[in-house]
Design a protein around this motif. Structure first.
Motif, mmCIF file in Angstrom:
data_model
loop_
_atom_site.group_PDB
_atom_site.id
_atom_site.type_symbol
_atom_site.label_atom_id
_atom_site.label_comp_id
_atom_site.label_asym_id
_atom_site.label_seq_id
_atom_site.Cartn_x
_atom_site.Cartn_y
_atom_site.Cartn_z
ATOM 1 N N VAL A 30 -20.672 8.001 -5.473
ATOM 2 C CA VAL A 30 -19.475 8.397 -4.752
ATOM 3 C C VAL A 30 -19.289 9.902 -4.855
ATOM 4 C CG1 VAL A 30 -16.964 8.272 -4.824
ATOM 5 C CG2 VAL A 30 -18.302 6.182 -4.947
ATOM 6 N N TRP A 37 -8.269 1.556 3.389
ATOM 7 C CA TRP A 37 -8.084 0.139 3.092
ATOM 8 C C TRP A 37 -9.084 -0.736 3.844
ATOM 9 C CZ3 TRP A 37 -6.470 -3.434 6.816
ATOM 10 C CH2 TRP A 37 -6.061 -4.685 6.334
ATOM 11 N N GLN A 74 -19.112 12.742 -1.908
ATOM 12 C CA GLN A 74 -17.980 13.642 -1.721
ATOM 13 C C GLN A 74 -18.437 15.105 -1.717
ATOM 14 O OE1 GLN A 74 -15.310 12.647 -0.746
ATOM 15 N NE2 GLN A 74 -14.542 10.824 -1.778
ATOM 16 N N PHE A 115 -2.148 -1.801 -4.807
ATOM 17 C CA PHE A 115 -3.396 -1.636 -4.062
ATOM 18 C C PHE A 115 -4.160 -2.955 -4.010
ATOM 19 C CE2 PHE A 115 -2.662 2.850 -4.947
ATOM 20 C CZ PHE A 115 -3.026 3.421 -3.741
ATOM 21 N N PHE A 133 -10.677 -2.021 -10.414
ATOM 22 C CA PHE A 133 -11.235 -0.746 -10.855
ATOM 23 C C PHE A 133 -10.769 -0.458 -12.282
ATOM 24 C CE2 PHE A 133 -11.395 4.036 -10.171
ATOM 25 C CZ PHE A 133 -12.764 4.083 -10.154
ATOM 26 N N LEU A 137 0.833 -1.200 0.000
ATOM 27 C CA LEU A 137 0.000 0.000 0.000
ATOM 28 C C LEU A 137 0.864 1.244 0.000
ATOM 29 C CD1 LEU A 137 -2.927 -0.823 2.392
ATOM 30 C CD2 LEU A 137 -3.047 -0.142 0.010
ATOM 31 N N GLN A 177 -5.432 9.271 -8.796
ATOM 32 C CA GLN A 177 -6.760 9.700 -8.356
ATOM 33 C C GLN A 177 -7.073 11.146 -8.677
ATOM 34 O OE1 GLN A 177 -7.970 7.039 -4.584
ATOM 35 N NE2 GLN A 177 -6.781 8.813 -4.092
ATOM 36 N N SER A 178 -6.053 11.960 -8.892
ATOM 37 C CA SER A 178 -6.320 13.381 -9.091
ATOM 38 C C SER A 178 -5.134 14.081 -9.738
ATOM 39 C CB SER A 178 -6.624 14.046 -7.745
ATOM 40 O OG SER A 178 -5.531 13.872 -6.875
ATOM 41 N N TYR A 211 -11.338 22.057 -4.835
ATOM 42 C CA TYR A 211 -11.491 20.693 -5.342
ATOM 43 C C TYR A 211 -12.596 20.662 -6.397
ATOM 44 C CZ TYR A 211 -8.516 18.912 -1.625
ATOM 45 O OH TYR A 211 -7.448 18.651 -0.822
ATOM 46 N N LEU A 260 -4.041 5.985 3.941
ATOM 47 C CA LEU A 260 -4.023 4.697 3.235
ATOM 48 C C LEU A 260 -4.736 3.637 4.060
ATOM 49 C CD1 LEU A 260 -0.456 4.060 1.775
ATOM 50 C CD2 LEU A 260 -2.574 4.319 0.514
ATOM 51 N N VAL A 273 -7.253 21.049 -7.236
ATOM 52 C CA VAL A 273 -7.139 19.599 -7.397
ATOM 53 C C VAL A 273 -8.381 19.096 -8.113
ATOM 54 C CG1 VAL A 273 -6.955 17.381 -6.216
ATOM 55 C CG2 VAL A 273 -5.738 19.375 -5.316
ATOM 56 N N GLY A 332 -15.272 8.673 -9.646
ATOM 57 C CA GLY A 332 -15.720 7.322 -9.352
ATOM 58 C C GLY A 332 -17.127 7.217 -9.913
ATOM 59 N N SER A 338 -14.505 2.508 -5.434
ATOM 60 C CA SER A 338 -13.597 3.284 -6.294
ATOM 61 C C SER A 338 -12.164 3.138 -5.798
ATOM 62 C CB SER A 338 -13.970 4.771 -6.309
ATOM 63 O OG SER A 338 -15.208 4.945 -6.892
ATOM 64 N N TYR A 339 -11.801 1.956 -5.380
ATOM 65 C CA TYR A 339 -10.471 1.705 -4.838
ATOM 66 C C TYR A 339 -9.513 1.512 -6.010
ATOM 67 C CZ TYR A 339 -7.211 0.124 -1.251
ATOM 68 O OH TYR A 339 -6.150 0.042 -0.381
ATOM 69 N N THR A 370 -16.901 -0.893 -6.272
ATOM 70 C CA THR A 370 -17.847 -0.301 -5.336
ATOM 71 C C THR A 370 -17.197 0.820 -4.526
ATOM 72 O OG1 THR A 370 -18.728 -2.519 -5.146
ATOM 73 C CG2 THR A 370 -19.607 -0.874 -3.647
ATOM 74 N N ALA A 373 2.538 1.677 -3.191
ATOM 75 C CA ALA A 373 1.522 1.992 -4.198
ATOM 76 C C ALA A 373 1.275 3.479 -4.217
ATOM 77 C CB ALA A 373 0.230 1.259 -3.890
ATOM 78 N N ILE A 383 -15.415 6.757 2.258
ATOM 79 C CA ILE A 383 -16.336 5.954 1.459
ATOM 80 C C ILE A 383 -15.705 5.476 0.160
ATOM 81 C CG2 ILE A 383 -17.400 7.793 0.086
ATOM 82 C CD1 ILE A 383 -20.120 6.561 1.027
ATOM 83 N N SER A 384 -14.675 6.165 -0.326
ATOM 84 C CA SER A 384 -14.127 5.774 -1.619
ATOM 85 C C SER A 384 -12.681 6.220 -1.766
ATOM 86 C CB SER A 384 -14.941 6.390 -2.751
ATOM 87 O OG SER A 384 -14.645 7.757 -2.843
ATOM 88 N N GLY A 385 -12.012 5.647 -2.753
ATOM 89 C CA GLY A 385 -10.647 6.045 -3.069
ATOM 90 C C GLY A 385 -9.616 5.218 -2.313
ATOM 91 N N GLY A 386 -8.345 5.414 -2.670
ATOM 92 C CA GLY A 386 -7.259 4.689 -2.025
ATOM 93 C C GLY A 386 -6.605 5.501 -0.934
ATOM 94 N N PHE A 387 -6.725 6.834 -1.018
ATOM 95 C CA PHE A 387 -6.250 7.752 0.010
ATOM 96 C C PHE A 387 -6.904 9.088 -0.263
ATOM 97 C CE2 PHE A 387 -3.198 7.282 -3.418
ATOM 98 C CZ PHE A 387 -3.038 8.578 -3.879
ATOM 99 N N SER A 388 -6.897 9.977 0.716
ATOM 100 C CA SER A 388 -7.544 11.269 0.519
ATOM 101 C C SER A 388 -6.826 12.030 -0.571
ATOM 102 C CB SER A 388 -7.484 12.098 1.800
ATOM 103 O OG SER A 388 -8.119 11.407 2.824
ATOM 104 N N TYR A 389 -7.581 12.651 -1.482
ATOM 105 C CA TYR A 389 -6.888 13.291 -2.595
ATOM 106 C C TYR A 389 -6.320 14.644 -2.243
ATOM 107 C CZ TYR A 389 -11.910 13.956 -3.214
ATOM 108 O OH TYR A 389 -13.226 14.139 -3.011
ATOM 109 N N LYS A 441 -12.677 0.105 -16.205
ATOM 110 C CA LYS A 441 -12.394 1.237 -17.091
ATOM 111 C C LYS A 441 -11.858 0.734 -18.433
ATOM 112 C CE LYS A 441 -12.858 4.628 -13.925
ATOM 113 N NZ LYS A 441 -13.069 6.042 -13.883
#
Lengths: 582, 330
Positions: free
Chosen positions: A260, B194, A264, B103, B280, A25, A225-226, A52, B190, A251, A256, B274-275, B272, A28, B170-176, B284
């Motif tokens: 989602v 997770w 957000q 991930f 994911f 992780l 992601q961004s 954002y 992270l 950003v 998603g 968006s990980y 689900t 990653a 709720i979504s993503g791999g880490f806060s953007y 796509k």
């Protein structure tokens, strides 16, 4: 004893597993970022200095080449690379705003003179001069794959009398293509592009972009992601236009799912959302009982219009008939369709009124001044089941079943086409809704193997030329790959009129209008497309951290980050006018 | 042993060839053309469109006959080159996968291992205690029968969207809002992102293992050798030890079979939440007709599943004396 040993073994394995989880992780996250870094050691963006946005990107940002239209990251046009002019769809009196250009003028019918602003610079400190502009224009001639290469055949020569002046000499017929270029094509850096092969000029990822715009790419903070930008302190607009961005970082988040994104936005993690969020009108109009409440009650969400339709219009959704197939090739049948469908019901039921039904020509509201009201009142149509039945009878329709295609998963279109099926059934037309995968639908339309389809490929433009160019484009190929004239309308008279527009000087508004009126009349008389409703320029603002987003009551700028809007219309101005809350 | 491994190796090579060929072929059978899909939203004029179209067709090698494309696919593959992604153009598929694969591994490895060990442990416990059995069995049945996306939504509703609280994102791999790096804020982000996808995968798999182990232990405890041991006066602990050892074997086979299922589960779970893992990415890639990316991801999955099966084959030899005897005898 053995149990003891097993326990130790289990403990070991668990510890190993736990360790194995953190290592991938961590790496990653780190490998997710681009490698080169220039920013200071900020580890996270301060919330009150960051804007954002979401709703534009559907893939990880990998590409900052403005020539690579389909793939470039959000902000490549507008934040990094800029156009000579901007088009303001909300100001019909004065729609073109000088941007990199201080002005531009037709000095004679075949010559256009561009004067650049003072003090334009690229982000590496070098000056943006007439040489860059001339080079960008000439690419239309030298590289057939640049998005505006249709301009190439019209260009005779380009000269640069001094570092701030560009003079372009044209052959006849260039007016429409050229005015389109002025506000839709960003100027690229000659020093960079001239070192590339023609293929590279289109496909290079340009990961260290040297732009002229208000922001700089923050590679270190850009992840899968961004994409992240920081404000460019040396941007020309600060001195020349007095525009000061109050946020330091921007950003843009890769989308998603709609749910989602809605989550957000409600959690104030997104300030400006350009996602289609079904049911958003309820959240805007009623103070919600749950969730984060702000001082004004509700979620603190706002839109351009405070009431229906809430959103600006972005493009026209057509019911696209396949004109090479019966019964769609029968004009009376198409008229029956047009009179049988009630788009108002779809706007109410499916969209909760966040879209407006289309007017008969299908031209977007920003083009209202081009619509000939006399023509529309004479040849237009509106929902009228009785007339629909009459036309259906006249068409000799024998009860064939017709399929209405819309891409699977486009829920609003899918349910919309089910409503249309019911409305058609009410007048006696047998239709079924059909939802192929996006790629399969694309292939059906390209090859002409469909009956009826929902389609919206006519986006915003500064004149109706682009709209009719899409509708009447000739010749018709076996595969209509360029997404033009998908309905396969073979109307040489209309196509001649569209081409004629290229040789009418923009100053001759009367002459142009006469042609537009004729085209509108042909459109309404022959119904190659049946306009249904205007898809919205979806924009939802969360006003917890930033305020003064564009609304109908305040500044008339476009609140849209999408490609073709940001950098071409007035979204950058909208961003520059945002103010921090508190 | 050498012959056993050689035979296995041949089977793996043939399997790999079939899987890789299918992997190359399937995306190309999907209707539609990725390049025209890519260019579809650009509203280009016909001449520009054709020039751009040809440029991309050449860049991706689609202008060559299919057998040449197939051969160069193998040529590139043995050189570790999976081509260029269409949807994240012009990023090479290997680096697109590299950004996401960790991930997925970070979800899958702990989920598979922990669920396997915890499930077997709890299942074995349930088999010997009636009171425990009464709760473990129904709960496990519910868990193992739960579709991944449904459990994911339930967990998201309960622990992220405020059903019980807002404990996890709720979504993503880490806060953007974060800049990736080795610092506590990022690591914490992270970790919190997770938890829910991991729990989804873990819980469903856990239920399956627990039920399997419980049934196997009961079966083993009822078998002749157990009764014989009991009759000899062996302590129940010893009997259970032998039962557990025997019950473990079918579970290991099951683990090999489960790997493919879990990868599928990971796809749904990641979508689900968006990980940003491979699952994911699969969605796509399919949506964009991205042959190369799809090919690359499946290639990765194929190699992963084959390699883990190979490891399990070897583990099997180590834990089952009968296989060892069989090999020695052969």
């Amino acid at each position: 004893m053995s149990i003891q040993r097993r326990k130790v073994a289990l403990g070991l394995v668990t510890a190993l597993a736990a360790a194995s989880l953190m290592v991938p992780l961590l790496s990653a996250g780190i490998s997710g970022a681009a490698t080169h870094s220039t920013r200071d050691s900020v580890t996270s963006f301060p919330r009150n200095e960051t804007l954002y946005t979401s709703g534009t990107a559907y893939s990880a940002p990998t590409n900052w080449n403005p020539m690579n239209l389909g793939n470039y990251a959000t902000g490549t046009q507008g934040l990094l690379y800029e156009t000579l002019f901007l088009y303001n769809p909300l100001n019909s009196k004065n729609p073109y705003m000088p941007w990199l250009a201080r002005g531009g003028v037709w000095t004679d019918p075949g010559t256009y003179k561009i004067t650049l602003r003072n003090g334009l610079t690229w982000s590496d400190g070098s000056a943006l001069t007439s040489a860059d502009v001339a080079y960008t224009i000439m690419l239309a001639k030298t590289n057939p794959a640049v998005p505006y290469s249709n301009l190439g055949p019209f260009i005779k020569s380009v000269s640069t009398p001094n570092s701030q002046t560009v003079v372009v000499n044209f052959k006849a017929g260039a007016y429409t293509v050229w005015s389109n270029f002025l506000w839709s094509q960003p100027i690229v850096n000659k020093a960079v592009w001239s070192t590339w092969t023609p293929a590279q000029q289109i496909t290079d990822a340009n990961t260290s972009p040297i732009g002229s715009g208000p922001m700089l790419l923050d590679s270190a903070a850009t992840t899968t992601q961004s994409v992240a930008y920081t404000v460019n302190p040396n941007w020309w607009g600060i001195a020349d236009l007095g525009l000061n961005f109050r946020f330091k970082y921007l950003v843009d988040v890769v989308n998603g799912s709609n749910n989602v994104e809605l989550g957000q936005l409600l959690e104030s993690n997104i300030d400006l959302s350009n996602n289609f969020l079904p049911g958003i009108s309820q959240l805007i109009s009623s103070p919600a009982a749950t969730g984060k409440l702000n001082a004004s009650g509700g979620y603190g969400l706002a839109t351009y219009y405070p009431t229906a339709p809430y959103m600006l219009s972005a493009n026209t959704v057509w019911l696209e008939p396949n004109l090479t197939k019966a019964p769609m090739n029968n004009l009376n049948f198409r008229k029956a369709l047009a009179y049988a469908i009630n788009p108002q019901q779809i706007a109410n039921v499916i969209y909760s009124n966040i879209v407006n039904p289309a007017t008969p020509t299908g031209l977007l509201p920003n083009l209202n001044s081009f619509i000939d009201k006399g023509v529309v009142s004479k040849y237009g149509y509106s929902y009228n089941p009785k007339l629909a039945k009459q036309y259906l009878k006249a068409s000799g329709y024998k009860g064939q079943n017709v399929k209405i295609e819309s891409p699977d998963g486009w829920t609003d279109w899918n349910t919309g086409s089910e409503v249309i099926v019911q409305q058609l059934a009410a007048v006696g037309i047998h239709a079924t809704a059909y939802f192929p995968q996006y790629a399969a639908r694309e292939s059906d339309l390209t090859n002409g193997t469909y009956d009826l389809a929902l389609d919206n490929n006519a986006g915003p433009s500064s004149t109706p030329w682009k709209y009719f160019d899409r509708v009447f484009q000739l010749p018709i190929a076996k595969q209509q790959t360029a997404q033009l004239n998908w309905e396969r309308d073979n109307n040489p008279q209309a196509w001649a009129l569209v081409q004629k527009l290229g040789s009418i000087s923009p100053a001759n508004t009367k002459g142009a209008q006469a042609v537009y009126s004729q085209l509108e009349q042909i459109f309404l008389q022959t119904l190659p497309e049946i306009p249904l409703w205007y898809n919205g320029a979806w924009a939802q603002y969360n006003t917890s951290y930033w305020k003064d987003f564009p609304t109908v009551a305040t500044d008339h700028y476009t609140p849209i980050m999408w490609g073709g809007w940001l950098g071409n219309m007035t979204t950058v101005l909208a961003l520059a006018h945002l103010q921090p809350v508190g | 042993m050498r012959r056993y491994l050689a035979r296995k190796l041949i089977i793996y090579v043939v399997t790999f060839w079939v899987a890789a060929t299918t992997d190359w072929l399937l995306p190309r059978l999907v209707p539609g053309n990725p390049i025209s899909l890519l260019l579809s939203k650009l509203s280009l004029q016909p001449t520009t469109y054709n020039a751009t179209y040809n440029l991309y067709m050449k860049a991706f090698g689609f202008n060559r006959p299919w057998w040449k494309q197939y051969l160069s696919f193998w040529d590139a593959l043995v050189h570790g080159n999976l081509g260029v992604s269409i949807y994240e153009f012009p990023k090479p598929v290997t680096s697109v996968i590299a950004d996401s694969v960790l991930f997925t591994l970070g979800l899958l490895i702990p989920a598979i291992l922990l669920a396997y060990f915890a499930g077997n442990k709890v299942g074995a416990m349930a088999a010997r205690r009636k009171s425990l059995d009464n709760t473990v069995l129904p709960v496990s049945y519910i868990l193992t029968g739960t579709p991944y996306p449904w459990l994911a939504l339930l967990l998201a509703f309960l622990f992220a969207a405020g059903g019980i609280g807002h404990f996890f994102p709720i979504s993503g791999g880490f806060s953007y809002g974060l800049v990736p790096g080795l610092n506590w804020t990022f690591v914490w982000s992270l970790a919190t992102h997770w938890v829910l996808p991991f729990l989804t995968l873990f819980l469903v798999a856990f239920g399956g293992w627990a039920i399997g182990m419980r049934n196997l232990i009961i079966y083993e405890l009822e078998s002749d050798y157990s009764h014989y041991l009991e009759a000899l006066g062996a302590p129940p602990k010893l009997v259970r030890k032998y039962a557990y050892k025997n019950a473990r074997l079918p579970q290991i086979t099951g683990l090999a079979l489960q790997l493919g299922v879990l990868v599928g589960g990971a796809v749904l779970t990641e979508v689900t939440f968006s990980y940003p893992g491979l699952g994911f990415l699969v969605l796509k890639a399919i949506g964009n007709d991205d042959y190369f990316l799809l090919q690359g991801i499946f290639m990765f999955i194929i190699i992963g599943v084959l390699a883990s099966n190979f490891i399990i084959d070897i583990v099997y030899v180590l834990v089952d004396p009968r296989t060892r005897v069989g090999i020695a005898g052969a």
